[in-house]
Scaffold this active site. Sequence first.
Site, short mmCIF file in Angstrom:
data_model
loop_
_atom_site.label_atom_id
_atom_site.label_comp_id
_atom_site.label_asym_id
_atom_site.label_seq_id
_atom_site.Cartn_x
_atom_site.Cartn_y
_atom_site.Cartn_z
CE LYS A 179 -1.96 -1.04 3.96
NZ LYS A 179 -1.25 -2.29 4.26
NE ARG A 233 -4.57 -1.18 10.09
CZ ARG A 233 -3.53 -0.78 9.36
NH1 ARG A 233 -3.56 0.33 8.66
NH2 ARG A 233 -2.46 -1.52 9.35
NE ARG A 288 8.48 -2.48 6.44
CZ ARG A 288 7.17 -2.31 6.34
NH1 ARG A 288 6.67 -1.59 5.36
NH2 ARG A 288 6.37 -2.87 7.20
NE ARG A 295 6.10 -0.23 10.11
CZ ARG A 295 5.03 -0.35 9.36
NH1 ARG A 295 5.06 0.12 8.12
NH2 ARG A 295 3.95 -0.93 9.81
NE ARG A 352 2.28 -4.70 10.99
CZ ARG A 352 3.44 -4.51 10.36
NH1 ARG A 352 4.58 -4.83 10.95
NH2 ARG A 352 3.46 -3.99 9.15
P1 AP5 Z 1 4.83 -1.48 1.87
O1 AP5 Z 1 4.55 -0.67 0.68
O2 AP5 Z 1 5.47 -0.83 3.05
O3 AP5 Z 1 3.51 -2.24 2.32
P2 AP5 Z 1 2.30 -1.74 3.20
O4 AP5 Z 1 1.09 -2.41 2.66
O5 AP5 Z 1 2.30 -0.25 3.29
O6 AP5 Z 1 2.72 -2.42 4.58
P3 AP5 Z 1 2.77 -1.86 6.05
O7 AP5 Z 1 3.67 -2.77 6.80
O8 AP5 Z 1 3.03 -0.40 6.10
O9 AP5 Z 1 1.27 -2.12 6.45
P4 AP5 Z 1 0.50 -2.05 7.73
O10 AP5 Z 1 -0.87 -1.98 7.24
O11 AP5 Z 1 0.78 -3.18 8.65
O12 AP5 Z 1 1.08 -0.77 8.49
P5 AP5 Z 1 0.52 0.69 8.80
O13 AP5 Z 1 1.67 1.59 8.79
O14 AP5 Z 1 -0.65 1.00 7.96
O15 AP5 Z 1 5.72 -2.73 1.42
C1 AP5 Z 1 6.29 -3.61 2.37
C2 AP5 Z 1 7.73 -3.95 1.95
O16 AP5 Z 1 7.69 -4.68 0.72
C3 AP5 Z 1 8.60 -2.72 1.69
O17 AP5 Z 1 9.91 -2.98 2.10
C4 AP5 Z 1 8.54 -2.55 0.16
O18 AP5 Z 1 9.70 -1.97 -0.35
C5 AP5 Z 1 8.39 -3.99 -0.30
N1 AP5 Z 1 7.56 -4.10 -1.51
C6 AP5 Z 1 6.43 -3.42 -1.81
N2 AP5 Z 1 5.92 -3.80 -2.99
C7 AP5 Z 1 6.75 -4.78 -3.47
C8 AP5 Z 1 6.73 -5.58 -4.65
N3 AP5 Z 1 5.78 -5.46 -5.58
N4 AP5 Z 1 7.73 -6.48 -4.78
C9 AP5 Z 1 8.70 -6.62 -3.83
N5 AP5 Z 1 8.75 -5.89 -2.70
C10 AP5 Z 1 7.80 -4.97 -2.51
O19 AP5 Z 1 0.00 0.53 10.29
C11 AP5 Z 1 0.90 0.31 11.36
C12 AP5 Z 1 0.15 0.27 12.68
O20 AP5 Z 1 -0.46 1.54 12.93
C13 AP5 Z 1 -1.03 -0.73 12.75
O21 AP5 Z 1 -0.59 -2.03 13.10
C14 AP5 Z 1 -1.89 -0.09 13.83
O22 AP5 Z 1 -1.37 -0.34 15.09
C15 AP5 Z 1 -1.73 1.39 13.53
N6 AP5 Z 1 -2.76 1.89 12.59
C16 AP5 Z 1 -2.55 2.41 11.35
N7 AP5 Z 1 -3.72 2.78 10.77
C17 AP5 Z 1 -4.68 2.48 11.68
C18 AP5 Z 1 -6.09 2.60 11.68
N8 AP5 Z 1 -6.75 3.09 10.62
N9 AP5 Z 1 -6.77 2.19 12.78
C19 AP5 Z 1 -6.12 1.70 13.86
N10 AP5 Z 1 -4.79 1.55 13.93
C20 AP5 Z 1 -4.07 1.94 12.85
MG MG Z 2 2.52 1.12 4.86
#
Ligand code: AP5
Ligand code: MG
Length: 194
Positions: A13, A88, A127, A133, A144
């Site tokens: 994402k 979410r 990563r 992180r 997660r």
């Molecule tokens: P990346 O692009 O970082 O993937 P992502 O889907 O953004 O993954 P996240 O780990 O950020 O998702 P998340 O939903 O767990 O975390 P968030 O920050 O939203 O890609 C991942 C890796 O793969 C990278 O190294 C990238 O380079 C690589 N990659 C990407 N595409 C690729 C491809 N095609 N091929 C190869 N490699 C690739 O949330 C974190 C925390 O915040 C949550 O756990 C929660 O505690 C809190 N939180 C956030 N939003 C909310 C909400 N709305 N409500 C409640 N709590 C929330």
């Molecule tokens: Mg992300």
Amino acid sequence: MRIVLLGAPGSGKGTQAALLEQHLGLPHISTGVLLRTAVQEQTELGLQAAAIMDRGELVPDDVMLELIEQRLGRPDVDRGFLLDGYPRNLAQAESLDALLERLDQPVEEVIQIDIDPEQVIARIAKRAEQEDRSDDTEEVVRNRMRVYQEQTAPVAGYYAERGLLTRVLGDGSIEEVQQLILSVLDQGESGLPA
Ligand code: AP5
Ligand code: MG
């Protein structure tokens, strides 16, 4: 364009939203990034959210709604936005609808990036070697993913019922996934039907 990106942790994402931000000139709004900034700056929100994030659980809905409401109140969202990480769960999806209805700016496209769970583990392990992180340990990543399955996966159905959802396969290269998403946005009917 008002776009919501859905997908499991590590589905891409953030990576795809950053590219789309450049391509479409729309602000990329990641609730994960907003929360991590708050944690770093040790704001009241950050102090409240840090431990929850470190367990891989969801920060309470009322806190998130206030955060997203503030962000969507800024002038740079006038032409649209890319939401990454919100909504979410179903309650957040309903709150977002109500908020955007009030602003007269409803969601127009929802794109879910589908990914195999084992690829998620591999990507995030990689990563974890490069970035710092605190929720990227294998144990927390598995939590997660469980939280995603239980609480976030149903959000796709919510948008499918409203005719807004398109799913794309996220297991290709970054460029391939980007092309799939762009074709959905240009033509409204590439990728996998919901
Ligand atoms: P990346 O692009 O970082 O993937 P992502 O889907 O953004 O993954 P996240 O780990 O950020 O998702 P998340 O939903 O767990 O975390 P968030 O920050 O939203 O890609 C991942 C890796 O793969 C990278 O190294 C990238 O380079 C690589 N990659 C990407 N595409 C690729 C491809 N095609 N091929 C190869 N490699 C690739 O949330 C974190 C925390 O915040 C949550 O756990 C929660 O505690 C809190 N939180 C956030 N939003 C909310 C909400 N709305 N409500 C409640 N709590 C929330
Ligand atoms: Mg992300």
